[in-house]
Design an enzyme around this catalytic site. Structure first.
Site, PDB file in Angstrom:
ATOM      1  N   GLY A 209      33.942  15.608 -24.661  1.00  0.00           N
ATOM      2  CA  GLY A 209      32.955  14.694 -24.081  1.00  0.00           C
ATOM      3  C   GLY A 209      31.579  15.309 -24.114  1.00  0.00           C
ATOM      4  O   GLY A 209      31.351  16.292 -24.828  1.00  0.00           O
ATOM      5  N   ASN A 210      30.651  14.749 -23.373  1.00  0.00           N
ATOM      6  CA  ASN A 210      29.324  15.346 -23.272  1.00  0.00           C
ATOM      7  C   ASN A 210      28.750  15.080 -21.885  1.00  0.00           C
ATOM      8  O   ASN A 210      29.381  14.416 -21.069  1.00  0.00           O
ATOM      9  CB  ASN A 210      28.398  14.829 -24.378  1.00  0.00           C
ATOM     10  CG  ASN A 210      28.236  13.320 -24.310  1.00  0.00           C
ATOM     11  OD1 ASN A 210      27.721  12.790 -23.345  1.00  0.00           O
ATOM     12  ND2 ASN A 210      28.692  12.623 -25.347  1.00  0.00           N
ATOM     13  N   TYR A 211      27.560  15.615 -21.630  1.00  0.00           N
ATOM     14  CA  TYR A 211      27.010  15.602 -20.273  1.00  0.00           C
ATOM     15  C   TYR A 211      26.269  14.319 -19.906  1.00  0.00           C
ATOM     16  O   TYR A 211      25.643  14.253 -18.859  1.00  0.00           O
ATOM     17  CB  TYR A 211      26.051  16.783 -20.095  1.00  0.00           C
ATOM     18  CG  TYR A 211      26.749  18.116 -20.014  1.00  0.00           C
ATOM     19  CD1 TYR A 211      27.741  18.316 -19.059  1.00  0.00           C
ATOM     20  CD2 TYR A 211      26.431  19.149 -20.874  1.00  0.00           C
ATOM     21  CE1 TYR A 211      28.387  19.539 -18.959  1.00  0.00           C
ATOM     22  CE2 TYR A 211      27.067  20.370 -20.786  1.00  0.00           C
ATOM     23  CZ  TYR A 211      28.047  20.564 -19.827  1.00  0.00           C
ATOM     24  OH  TYR A 211      28.674  21.748 -19.731  1.00  0.00           O
ATOM     25  N   SER A 212      26.318  13.298 -20.740  1.00  0.00           N
ATOM     26  CA  SER A 212      25.574  12.074 -20.405  1.00  0.00           C
ATOM     27  C   SER A 212      26.046  11.508 -19.063  1.00  0.00           C
ATOM     28  O   SER A 212      27.243  11.392 -18.815  1.00  0.00           O
ATOM     29  CB  SER A 212      25.790  11.039 -21.511  1.00  0.00           C
ATOM     30  OG  SER A 212      25.316   9.790 -21.074  1.00  0.00           O
ATOM     31  N   ALA A 277      25.598   8.062 -25.268  1.00  0.00           N
ATOM     32  CA  ALA A 277      25.695   9.306 -26.034  1.00  0.00           C
ATOM     33  C   ALA A 277      27.104   9.344 -26.610  1.00  0.00           C
ATOM     34  O   ALA A 277      28.031   9.873 -25.992  1.00  0.00           O
ATOM     35  CB  ALA A 277      25.442  10.498 -25.122  1.00  0.00           C
TER      36      ALA A 277
END
Ligand code: C5P
Length: 400
Positions: A209-212, A277
């Protein structure tokens, strides 16, 4: 900007910046608004009610009663009357009380009775601004729907230099006026917004995943809703409440799910803003059972490229549909953003640079440059994501 017929309550609390509120009051009055000033007892130490009442052409309210006549000032009436309540300056103490339900003066009781939009322009010394309690209270107010008009950095009354100077009256005026100006101009229009990250499963319990945080996309959905539009909000996994308004939220997890929802709804929309994102790659296979650590010293994850949702919508786009993307860049920002706009057949792209402090993932603020396929460039200063969203909607869908 015209504010004819609009009712504004200007709440002044006790800070040096109160002198700037005189100018703010003049700007509101000049634009045709009716302004009622409410001042805290401490506020009166910094600016006299006589100055304020002569400019607003109304008696300034400060106490619950007028001492000599016993007349009671109804905070409820004031709250119902206000289209907007603007607290400027908002001191650390007033912010703390607003965030925690303490109603011990007229400004606060009026705030708790206000149904209109509330804005607060903080002003304080830099250490007070940075204090965890202040930041915690500001986060609470934001979650309560108050729009925080961020202070500027500069020389402070204490002689120290840092963030804490109240934003200039002209800017506060612009933010409030934009929020109040003909708010339902997008009635009958429908827009798609993608928001948040995507999670790409590795096995039943793990993902890439990512930090969005989804904050920017949700702010855009809210601004569109406030402007009267219907919104289809396709959201990756975030922990944000659905904004109020005509907003249909579709929760998805992976890029492929997001793409499917977008392909289904884009044809019936007047436009889309791709703010999510989206993970660029996903595991080629998702293990059916949890991958066990004991069995493997090293594992190789094979990744395959995810579909590009904005480019897919760009290829599907029909005349009359507007497509907007975001570009988060670390270098050759302008060149990369323009390249992306062209490649994905976007009409607009909002560029944020990771070099700008306060811009990008997880923050409550953003700093963008908005580029149009027609060659226009608008650079905005650092603002709350709410303000950025409102100005973007104004520029892209309302004023054009
Ligand atoms: O190419 P890049 O990922 O930097 O482009 C960012 C823009 O493209 C954003 O608007 C983002 O929402 C969109 N995007 C997308 N699908 C992807 C990757 C990015 O919609 N797979």
């Amino acid at each position: 900007m015209e504010l004819k017929g609009k009712h504004i309550v200007l709440g002044i609390s006790g800070g040096i910046a109160a002198y700037k509120s005189v100018h703010l009051l003049r700007l509101f009055v000049k634009a045709g608004a009716e302004v009622q000033v409410v001042i805290t007892p401490n506020g009166k130490e910094f600016i006299t009610p006589v100055t304020l009442s002569s400019l607003s052409r109304r008696p300034v309210i400060s106490e619950f009663f007028t001492a000599n006549t016993g007349e009671w000032h109804s905070h409820v009436d004031l709250g119902l009357w206000a289209d907007a309540f603007v607290v400027a300056p908002a001191t650390a103490s007033t912010i703390g009380k607003m965030a925690n339900g303490i109603a011990d003066n007229m400004l606060l009781t009026s705030y708790f009775s206000t149904r209109g939009k509330v804005f607060a322009a903080p002003a304080m010394d830099l250490d007070m601004w940075l204090h965890r309690a202040t930041q915690r209270n500001l986060a609470t107010l934001r979650a309560d729907g108050v729009e925080i008009i961020e202070p500027e950095a500069g020389e402070l009354a204490s002689g120290l230099v840092g963030k804490g100077r109240m934003e200039e009256p002209e800017r506060i005026f612009e933010v409030v006026a934009a929020a109040l100006a003909s708010p339902r101009q997008l009635k009958g229009r429908r827009y798609l917004v993608t928001a948040g990250p995507t999670y790409e499963n590795i096995d039943p319990v793990r993902f890439i995943g990512n930090y969005s945080s989804g904050k920017m996309g949700y702010a855009l959905a809210r601004a569109l809703g406030e402007a009267g539009a219907e919104v289809v909000l396709v959201s990756g996994p975030v922990s944000l409440p659905t904004p109020e308004g005509d907003i249909r939220r579709i929760d998805v997890t992976s890029a492929r799910e997001m793409l499917a929802a977008c392909e289904m709804h884009f044809p019936e929309c007047d436009g889309a803003i791709c703010c999510a994102a989206v993970a660029d790659y996903a595991p080629a296979v998702c293990a059916e059972k949890k991958v066990k650590r004991e069995k493997l010293d090293r594992i190789t994850l094979e990744l395959v490229k995810n579909p590009d949702i904005s480019a897919t919508l760009g290829a599907m786009k029909k005349p009359g549909q507007t497509l907007v993307g975001f570009a988060l860049e670390t270098d050759s920002e302008m060149e990369n953003a323009l390249g992306k706009m062209k490649r994905k057949n976007l009409d607009w792209i909002a560029l944020n640079s990771l070099r700008d402090k306060g811009a990008g993932f997880r923050t409550d603020t953003n700093k963008i440059t908005l580029l149009s396929a027609g060659g226009g460039t608008t650079e905005y200063p650092l603002m709350s994501k709410e303000e950025v969203a409102r100005l973007m909607i104004e520029e892209i869908f309302i004023s054009k």
